[in-house]
Scaffold this active site. Structure first.
Site, PDB file in Angstrom:
ATOM      1  N   ASP A   1      22.055  40.184  32.373  1.00  0.00           N
ATOM      2  CA  ASP A   1      20.788  39.445  32.327  1.00  0.00           C
ATOM      3  C   ASP A   1      20.592  38.765  30.983  1.00  0.00           C
ATOM      4  O   ASP A   1      19.463  38.661  30.482  1.00  0.00           O
ATOM      5  CB  ASP A   1      19.604  40.386  32.640  1.00  0.00           C
TER       6      ASP A   1
ATOM      7  N   ASN B   1      21.334  33.305  38.135  1.00  0.00           N
ATOM      8  CA  ASN B   1      20.786  34.550  38.673  1.00  0.00           C
ATOM      9  C   ASN B   1      19.270  34.476  38.631  1.00  0.00           C
ATOM     10  O   ASN B   1      18.697  33.781  37.789  1.00  0.00           O
ATOM     11  CB  ASN B   1      21.261  35.746  37.832  1.00  0.00           C
TER      12      ASN B   1
END
Ligand code: GRF
Length: 214
Positions: A144, A106
């Site tokens: 995250d 990501n």
């Protein structure tokens, strides 16, 4: 080795475009084997030919898990080396992440571990940070939260607002993502059990890469 990339995107797709451009000019040895979206109207989908597009609405499934399973099944059929989240605005469920261990990347618009989640530019401004940036990280089941492979920094300038800062960060996001993919393709970057490797050795801090931002 030509990397097979499955891209997940929900919106504009400028990171996807940067990857496609690098492939087109021959600076990245990769192939985009599918673009997958939770937003059928996403601009990102139109950056690749129709046969490479997959999109479904979450609301057409019984629950989020069922959507994630359909997404994972579709991705599995194109046998990617890496699943590349590029502005994909949904959290990937644990079952999805476990199905593709250490194969999901990501890009996040902050210097992780700072500012996980949304509104990163506004939060950097409110904190009075002198610098900000973007991180490419491995995806695990924590938002995250996977190990950071590489980061690029930009200055926060007087008079910045969230929009001007986002634009400056986006300028380094594009070459950052491409460079990480290039290093993965070349075997210079890797991972073992969630631990990033640089040239075969454990890398305990993210690689810092420099790019023009003005
Ligand atoms: C980027 O800022 C990315 O870091 C964040 O969402 C934005 C996506 O932009 N996760 P784009 O769709 O690649 O243009």
């Amino acid at each position: 080795m030509t990397l097979r990339l499955a891209i997940l995107a929900s919106g504009r797709g400028s990171n996807l475009q940067a990857i496609l451009d690098a492939i087109a000019v021959g600076t990245l040895d990769a192939q985009v084997v599918g673009v997958f979206s939770d937003q059928p109207a996403a601009q990102a989908l139109h950056r690749v030919p129709a046969p490479l597009r997959w999109s479904r609405r979450v609301k057409d499934f019984a629950n989020r898990e069922a959507f994630d399973t359909a997404l994972a099944d579709a991705i599995a059929t194109v046998a990617p080396d890496w699943i590349v989240c590029a502005g994909y605005m949904r959290i990937l469920g644990a079952a999805f992440v476990e199905r593709f261990p250490a194969r999901i990347l990501n890009i996040h618009p902050s210097l992780l571990p700072k500012y996980k989640g949304l509104h990163t530019h506004q939060r950097a401004l409110e904190a009075g940070d002198g610098e900000h940036g973007a991180s490419v990280h491995l995806v695990n089941a924590e938002l995250d939260g996977g190990a950071v492979l590489a980061q690029a920094r930009v200055p926060v300038l007087p008079g910045d607002d969230a929009e001007s800062l986002a634009a400056r960060v986006l300028k380094v996001e594009h070459p950052l993502y491409v460079e990480v993919l290039r290093m993965l393709a070349a075997g210079r970057l890797g991972e073992q059990d969630g631990q990033p490797l640089l040239d075969g050795h454990p890398a305990y801090t993210p690689l810092r890469l420099e790019f023009a931002h003005s």
